[in-house]
Design a protein around this motif. Structure first.
Motif, PDB file in Angstrom:
ATOM      1  N   PHE A 143       0.993  -0.782  -0.141  1.00 21.90           N
ATOM      2  CA  PHE A 143      -0.096  -0.103  -0.072  1.00 21.90           C
ATOM      3  C   PHE A 143       0.940   1.226   0.052  1.00 21.90           C
ATOM      4  N   PRO A 144       1.331   1.767  -0.638  1.00 24.76           N
ATOM      5  CA  PRO A 144       2.313   2.651  -1.244  1.00 24.76           C
ATOM      6  C   PRO A 144       2.202   4.417  -0.528  1.00 24.76           C
ATOM      7  N   HIS A 145       0.419   3.796  -1.217  1.00 23.55           N
ATOM      8  CA  HIS A 145      -0.126   5.452  -0.342  1.00 23.55           C
ATOM      9  C   HIS A 145      -0.282   5.457   0.289  1.00 23.55           C
ATOM     10  N   ALA A 146      -0.489   4.711   1.708  1.00 23.02           N
ATOM     11  CA  ALA A 146      -1.194   4.560   2.986  1.00 23.02           C
ATOM     12  C   ALA A 146      -0.135   5.251   3.873  1.00 23.02           C
ATOM     13  N   GLU A 147      -0.248   5.890   4.662  1.00 20.36           N
ATOM     14  CA  GLU A 147       0.088   6.435   6.046  1.00 20.36           C
ATOM     15  C   GLU A 147       0.563   5.415   7.093  1.00 20.36           C
ATOM     16  N   VAL A 148       1.753   4.505   7.211  1.00 19.98           N
ATOM     17  CA  VAL A 148       1.885   3.756   7.888  1.00 19.98           C
ATOM     18  C   VAL A 148       3.015   3.373   8.914  1.00 19.98           C
ATOM     19  N   VAL A 163       2.434  -0.616  13.370  1.00 19.06           N
ATOM     20  CA  VAL A 163       3.174  -1.575  13.216  1.00 19.06           C
ATOM     21  C   VAL A 163       3.702  -1.356  15.036  1.00 19.06           C
ATOM     22  N   ALA A 164       3.444  -2.313  15.970  1.00 21.53           N
ATOM     23  CA  ALA A 164       3.651  -2.219  17.022  1.00 21.53           C
ATOM     24  C   ALA A 164       4.592  -4.142  17.923  1.00 21.53           C
ATOM     25  N   THR A 165       5.095  -3.109  18.682  1.00 21.82           N
ATOM     26  CA  THR A 165       5.435  -4.993  19.093  1.00 21.82           C
ATOM     27  C   THR A 165       4.349  -4.946  20.528  1.00 21.82           C
ATOM     28  N   TYR A 166       4.277  -5.709  21.461  1.00 22.85           N
ATOM     29  CA  TYR A 166       3.411  -6.561  21.710  1.00 22.85           C
ATOM     30  C   TYR A 166       3.395  -5.350  23.360  1.00 22.85           C
TER      31      TYR A 166
END
Length: 504
Positions: A143-148, A163-166
């Motif tokens: 998803f190149p246009h998404a804000e990650v 995206v996060a670690t536990y």
């Protein structure tokens, strides 16, 4: 005129005031004298809202802060049949549940499909920093246009896809709880710990997906996944996917005899240990038995001697010279195929690395060095690689054709993870091979047998029937004040009517 009840989020809980009409919602609520209002655990957001909607109760939903996002994939990739089936089963279950697929079967791509089918702000939780960065790279590529963004390893972004670690997600659970509509738990067997479970408990997310090759836990807490994420909705084994999404594979067990000197010493050590266990009335046939042995070994000199005898016996079984001879033969037989070698301890890793001039990776290997070793292995400059437990999970290991487990493992999870390292489908008719080299007539052999029996039993007990005609989720609506609102604001709403190893 009666005021309309308002639902708000408060640090991992929900507050509703004034009390709604009806009675069903009371099952989820507790009166809080401190604020003189009813409080509901955040994890009950979805059933609580469904109850209000079923009773046609008007309410204002100020709790949710998640949002609609646009996801446009950069490539149009055809999913494997099992991925389509798993996605359909998850949708049929109301977009809640656990999917069990073997390593290399495309769990990450399944999650990306779930995100496209549920375009809402999404939190993805992973066990390691390495895995966090792998997910981040995959999301940006897809998803190149998404804000990650990232949460963990020094990053603390606030993005619609995070995206996060536990560890980091648990620490910030109260602040994250109302920001995401979809939660994806990679390696979800990590979730039901006392520390990690708050990620799910403090979240209002109506949609939840758990991914694992082996969700079962030795402490039995995998049963909590039913509440924290949802029930298991789909399962496939490596055997069922062989020749399709995964390479055909063969598992070969090789038994090695101890030398006469090793056998004599091993038998004496086991006798010494068992004498103490008998006197202490301890059996090692269960996790509790092992815990009692550890406790007893700390209370007396005899206990310490018994524990030392146990560990020396185990070292003899795991590191017998006969295994080194078998390893030499297997490496010569399969050269130049890329080969992964797994051991139970770092000492054996370094011994193999030194004797066979094979690069090694352990938890002590610096990140840059590990990346360099894996890159050279992927490119074929290194033909073999040896490691202990560090490659089991959370590291993107390049495809290999041969795996050699140089010590029997009692953990079904570890076994499946290691097998998965050679199951990636390559070019042509790839036949993956995994060798399990164990010391004959030792506790290692019994541990391996117990694992195989447990694996067969778990597969037989836990396989679930799949829906024949999965249907789309029917949208429902909530009401806020005089304005009708969708609960998650699109056509993917939930239905309102259906709604480790024991030492031997």
């Amino acid at each position: 005129m009666a005021r309309i009840p308002t639902l708000s989020f408060d640090r991992g809980t929900l507050i509703v005031h004034p009390p709604p009409k009806g009675k069903a919602w009371v099952d989820y609520a507790t009166w809080d004298d401190r604020v003189e209002k009813f409080r509901i655990p955040a994890i009950y957001y979805r059933p609580f809202v469904e109850v209000l909607q079923a009773e046609q109760t008007n309410f204002v939903d100020n709790a949710r802060a998640f949002e609609t996002i646009e996801l446009f994939a950069s490539t149009d990739r055809e999913p494997y049949p099992h991925q389509s089936e798993a996605l359909a089963a998850w949708k049929q279950a109301g977009r809640r549940g656990v999917v069990v697929l073997p390593t290399a079967a495309g769990k990450t791509y399944l999650a990306l499909l779930a995100m496209q089918a549920t375009p809402r702000s999404t939190l993805i939780v992973v066990p390691t920093i390495d895995l966090m960065h792998q997910w981040y790279a995959q999301l940006l590529a897809t998803f190149p246009h998404a804000e990650v963004g990232l949460l963990g390893g020094g990053s603390r972004d606030r993005t619609a896809i995070l995206v996060a670690t536990y560890d980091s997600a648990a620490i910030h659970a109260e602040a994250l709880g109302n920001r995401f509509a979809l939660l994806i738990f990679d390696e979800c067997h990590h979730l039901p710990t006392d520390f990690n479970r708050v990620i799910a408990e403090y979240a209002i997310a109506p949609y939840r997906l758990g991914l694992s090759a082996t969700p079962e836990r030795t402490d039995g807490k995998h049963a909590d996944l039913n509440t924290l994420i949802g029930k298991e909705v789909y399962r496939k084994t490596a055997e069922e996917l062989a020749g399709k999404a995964l390479a055909n594979h063969e598992v070969v067990q090789i038994k090695v005899k101890l030398s006469e000197q090793e056998r004599d010493r091993y038998n004496q050590l086991i006798c010494d240990r068992n004498t103490f266990l008998k006197q202490s009335k301890i059996s090692l046939g269960s996790l509790k038995g092992w815990q009692l042995f550890v406790q007893a070994s700390a209370r007396s000199a005899a206990g310490r001697r018994a524990m030392l005898a146990h560990r020396e016996a185990k070292e003899i079984a795991l590191g017998t010279d006969g295994k080194m001879r078998i390893l030499s033969e297997l490496l010569a037989q399969h050269y130049p195929e890329r080969t992964l070698i797994f051991t139970a301890d770092n000492a054996t890793v370094y011994r193999i690395s030194q004797e066979f001039l094979i690069p090694a990776i352990t938890h002590q290997t610096p990140v840059k060095e590990r990346h360099e070793v894996l890159t050279k292995f992927r490119e074929g400059e290194y033909k073999a690689l040896v490691a202990s437990h560090v490659l089991n999970e959370g590291v993107d290991v390049p495809a290999a054709k041969v795996a050699i487990i140089l010590s029997g493992t009692g953990s079904v999870r570890e076994y499946v993870q290691r097998l998965g390292r050679v199951l990636r489908k390559g070019h042509g008719d790839k036949l993956a091979l995994m060798y399990e080299v164990i010391a004959e007539d030792t506790s290692e052999e019994r541990t391996s047998t117990r694992r195989r029996n447990a694996h067969r039993r778990d597969v037989a007990l836990l396989r679930l029937p799949q829906p024949e005609n999965p249907s789309e989720i029917v949208p429902i609506y909530g009401v806020g004040g005089n304005v009708t609102k969708r609960v998650a604001d699109a056509s993917v709403e939930w239905r309102s009517d259906n709604s480790e190893e024991v030492e031997d």
